[in-house]
Design an enzyme around this catalytic site. Structure first.
Site, PDB file in Angstrom:
ATOM      1  N   CYS A 235       1.014  -1.208   0.101  1.00 32.39           N
ATOM      2  CA  CYS A 235       0.306  -0.195  -0.212  1.00 32.39           C
ATOM      3  C   CYS A 235       0.620   1.544  -0.038  1.00 32.39           C
ATOM      4  CB  CYS A 235      -1.279   0.100   1.376  1.00 32.39           C
ATOM      5  SG  CYS A 235      -0.212   0.228   2.777  1.00 32.39           S
ATOM      6  N   GLY A 236       2.200   1.512   0.027  1.00 30.43           N
ATOM      7  CA  GLY A 236       3.256   2.269   0.403  1.00 30.43           C
ATOM      8  C   GLY A 236       3.628   2.177   1.285  1.00 30.43           C
TER       9      GLY A 236
END
Length: 232
Positions: free
Chosen positions: A228-229
């Site tokens: 998701c980063g």
């Protein structure tokens, strides 16, 4: 930026054979009030929450509420917060879900990885960066494990990431270690586990595990990506 530690290679070698509790104790001693913990209140989140609060009961616990979490996650968060007496710090995007959808559409319905990344940047990464800054974090505990994704297989227990130390006490744990810990300490797992979920994030981009999934993170983001980063 925190004071630089001596050789990370040496530190990781020293911590490699240490138990998760010992790694957290080292981090608490080294970073003091600059140490924070992040949680998603996901399937296995009770493990890291319990481990960390046994060492440092008042550790700030950062939770990024995207506004799109399943009902079960909000209830699970309330249960664990009460049971473990968490010092919970909830952060959200500066743009509301309704406003984001009006301006950019339902980005999670796109077939473009770039749209997913844009969504994650707005709803997860920006709030996390703001939380770390406002809380004066110099080191950040998380519950990522090498078994979860290809990217995480290359991680070290301690790394310097964007001017803060990322510390991963259960990096080498396997799923059986997680569930043995949950059982040994009578800790709950996320309610959606009983419906076949092995990992859960937003309601629109999480699904139960299927027989042909290559790994547990294949159940996220419609298989278009695995991260998701937050941990890149």
């Amino acid at each position: 930026m925190p004071a630089l530690l001596p050789s990370l290679t040496e530190i990781n070698a020293q911590l490699a054979d240490q138990a998760a509790t010992q790694i957290i104790q080292w981090a608490a001693t080294e970073f003091g009030s600059g140490l924070v913990l992040s949680t998603s209140f996901g399937i296995q989140s009770a493990v890291m929450l319990h481990l960390a609060t046994q060492v440092q009961p008042d550790i700030p616990v950062i939770w990024i509420d995207t506004g799109y979490l399943p009902t079960e996650t909000y209830r699970f968060a309330a249960e664990l917060t009460e049971r473990l007496k968490l010092n919970l710090k909830v952060y959200q995007s500066e743009i509301s879900p309704a406003r984001m959808e009006a301006l950019y559409g339902r980005l999670w319905e796109s077939e473009s990885v770039e749209d997913f990344n844009r969504y994650d940047q707005m709803r997860k990464v920006e709030p996390m960066n703001r939380a770390l800054q406002e809380l004066g974090a110099t080191a950040w505990l998380s519950g990522v494990r090498r078994q979860q994704t290809a990217h995480r297989q290359s991680m070290e227990i301690v790394e310097l990431k964007r001017d803060r130390y990322a510390i991963r006490p259960i990096l080498g744990w396997h799923s059986r270690d997680v569930y043995q810990y949950l059982t040994a300490h009578d800790l709950p797992y996320h309610p959606l586990f009983d419906q076949g979920y092995v990992t859960v994030g937003d309601w629109h981009s999480s699904r139960p595990l299927q027989a042909d999934d290559s790994d547990e993170r294949s159940t996220r983001f419609r298989g278009l990506k695995q991260e998701c980063g937050l941990h890149l």
